[in-house]
Structures are given as C-alpha cells and as structure tokens.
Motif scaffolding. Structure first.
Motif, short mmCIF file in Angstrom:
data_model
loop_
_atom_site.label_atom_id
_atom_site.label_comp_id
_atom_site.label_asym_id
_atom_site.label_seq_id
_atom_site.Cartn_x
_atom_site.Cartn_y
_atom_site.Cartn_z
N ILE A 38 -3.95 -3.69 6.15
CA ILE A 38 -2.79 -2.70 5.66
C ILE A 38 -3.22 -2.29 4.05
N ILE A 39 -3.16 -0.87 4.15
CA ILE A 39 -3.33 -0.56 2.64
C ILE A 39 -2.08 0.07 2.21
N PHE A 40 -1.34 -0.55 1.03
CA PHE A 40 -0.43 -0.07 0.15
C PHE A 40 -0.85 0.86 -0.77
N ASN A 41 -0.80 1.92 -0.45
CA ASN A 41 -1.11 2.96 -1.24
C ASN A 41 -0.29 3.01 -2.58
N PRO A 42 -0.37 3.44 -3.72
CA PRO A 42 0.45 3.77 -4.98
C PRO A 42 1.96 4.17 -4.60
N GLY A 43 3.05 3.29 -4.81
CA GLY A 43 4.38 3.92 -4.33
C GLY A 43 4.62 3.16 -3.22
N THR A 44 4.00 2.60 -2.48
CA THR A 44 4.04 2.07 -1.17
C THR A 44 4.42 0.56 -1.32
N GLU A 104 8.85 -7.46 0.65
CA GLU A 104 9.12 -8.14 1.88
C GLU A 104 8.11 -7.82 3.04
N PHE A 105 7.49 -6.62 3.10
CA PHE A 105 6.61 -6.33 4.27
C PHE A 105 5.38 -7.23 4.21
N GLN A 106 4.90 -7.50 3.02
CA GLN A 106 3.70 -8.18 2.67
C GLN A 106 3.87 -9.54 3.19
N ASN A 107 5.12 -10.15 2.81
CA ASN A 107 5.43 -11.61 3.18
C ASN A 107 5.23 -11.58 4.72
N LEU A 108 5.66 -10.92 5.55
CA LEU A 108 5.67 -10.61 6.99
C LEU A 108 4.10 -10.60 7.38
N LEU A 109 3.60 -9.84 6.80
CA LEU A 109 2.08 -9.44 7.22
C LEU A 109 1.33 -11.02 6.78
N LYS A 110 1.60 -11.74 5.72
CA LYS A 110 1.10 -12.82 5.46
C LYS A 110 1.33 -13.93 6.67
N GLN A 111 2.47 -14.03 7.16
CA GLN A 111 3.07 -14.75 8.22
C GLN A 111 2.18 -14.20 9.54
N SER A 112 1.86 -13.24 9.74
CA SER A 112 1.24 -12.69 10.81
C SER A 112 -0.47 -12.73 10.74
N ASN A 113 -0.80 -13.29 9.44
CA ASN A 113 -2.40 -13.39 9.05
C ASN A 113 -2.87 -11.94 9.20
N ILE A 114 -2.17 -10.96 8.79
CA ILE A 114 -2.83 -9.76 8.56
C ILE A 114 -3.10 -9.51 7.26
N PHE A 115 -4.17 -9.23 6.81
CA PHE A 115 -4.68 -8.95 5.23
C PHE A 115 -4.19 -7.48 4.99
N PHE A 116 -3.73 -7.54 3.60
CA PHE A 116 -3.38 -6.32 3.02
C PHE A 116 -3.88 -6.13 1.86
N GLU A 117 -3.79 -5.14 1.03
CA GLU A 117 -4.13 -4.73 -0.47
C GLU A 117 -3.23 -3.69 -0.74
N GLU A 118 -2.96 -3.85 -2.06
CA GLU A 118 -2.43 -2.61 -2.88
C GLU A 118 -3.65 -2.03 -3.68
N ALA A 119 -3.80 -0.63 -2.94
CA ALA A 119 -4.83 0.19 -3.63
C ALA A 119 -4.69 1.59 -2.97
N CYS A 120 -5.64 2.30 -3.45
CA CYS A 120 -5.71 3.77 -3.11
C CYS A 120 -6.76 4.10 -2.15
N THR A 121 -6.20 4.62 -0.80
CA THR A 121 -7.28 4.98 0.08
C THR A 121 -8.34 5.89 -0.40
N LEU A 122 -7.96 6.79 -1.31
CA LEU A 122 -8.88 7.97 -1.67
C LEU A 122 -9.70 7.48 -2.61
N VAL A 123 -9.36 6.40 -3.42
CA VAL A 123 -10.18 5.39 -4.53
C VAL A 123 -11.40 4.80 -3.65
N LEU A 124 -10.76 3.96 -2.81
CA LEU A 124 -11.67 3.28 -2.13
C LEU A 124 -12.66 3.83 -1.18
N LEU A 125 -12.30 5.06 -0.70
CA LEU A 125 -13.35 5.88 0.05
C LEU A 125 -14.49 6.45 -1.08
N ALA A 126 -13.80 6.96 -2.22
CA ALA A 126 -14.57 7.65 -3.19
C ALA A 126 -15.66 6.61 -3.81
#
Length: 120
Positions: free
Chosen positions: A84-90, A94-116
């Motif tokens: 899951i990508i949490f773009n700036p402002g998102t 709370e959700f990140q803790n649920l994702l950890k419990q479900s073993n789903i990787f997440f990052e706080e990043a910008c999709t546009l920057v990651l692509l570029a």
C-alpha cells in the motif's frame, strides 16, 4: 516487472494527483484499475464507483484522507495486495497497524516520485 495497481480516490479532474498518477502509471505500462466517486475514464482506465473484487493487485495507492479511508480498510485488506502506498496527506497510523497485523507491506511515499525515480 509491471505491477497491477489500484488507485483509490481516483478523480476525473486533470489537476488532481490521483489523475496524474493514473496517467503516469499507464505511461509506465502498469496495469491500472481505479475506484472513485464519479464514473469516467482517465488514460483509458475506467473509474469504478463500486468496489470490485479485483484479482492480483500488487499495489494499492491511496488518494483519500485518513478519515475517508476507514470505510475501505476491510476491502483493501481483502485484496491482499503486496503493498500500500500512502501518498502525502494520506498517512494513517491506525490503518498501518491493521496492515502490519495482516502482513501487508506499506510505505509513506509519493507514487509519482517512485515512478519518476525508477523505484516503483
């Protein structure tokens, strides 16, 4: 490797970052599916207004503020994406803790920057 990406919070407005992200993802040849409040098409991608049981979603990129995300926690987790990508402002601990419990990787990043920067 092309990564099937679900854009949540997709907008038909060209100035919105979710719209720009759909365009860039398509430009980079990623398969894109999108969910938003208004039906329409962006870069050949239909925006669904109903939650669809998408298969093989690698990445979910969020363009919803944390309060609006709550309605989608179970849905997103049920898709079992690789990340899951949490773009700036998102950012949403709370959700990140649920994702950890479900073993789903997440990052706080910008999709546009990651692509570029070739880090997507």
């Amino acid at each position: 490797m092309m990564k099937k990406t679900l854009v949540i919070g997709a907008s038909l407005k060209p100035q919105r970052y979710s719209n720009i992200a759909i365009n860039r993802l398509v430009d980079y040849n990623h398969e894109v599916v999108a969910f938003g409040l208004k039906e329409g098409t962006v870069a050949g991608v239909e925006i669904d207004i109903n939650l669809m049981p998408y298969k093989d979603v690698h990445t979910v990129t969020l363009y919803l503020n944390p309060e609006r995300q709550k309605a989608y926690y179970d849905y997103i987790i049920s898709l079992q994406p690789k990340r899951i990508i949490f773009n700036p402002g998102t950012e949403n601990s709370e959700f990140q803790n649920l994702l950890k419990q479900s073993n789903i990787f997440f990052e706080e990043a910008c999709t546009l920057v990651l692509l570029a920067s070739n880090q997507y």
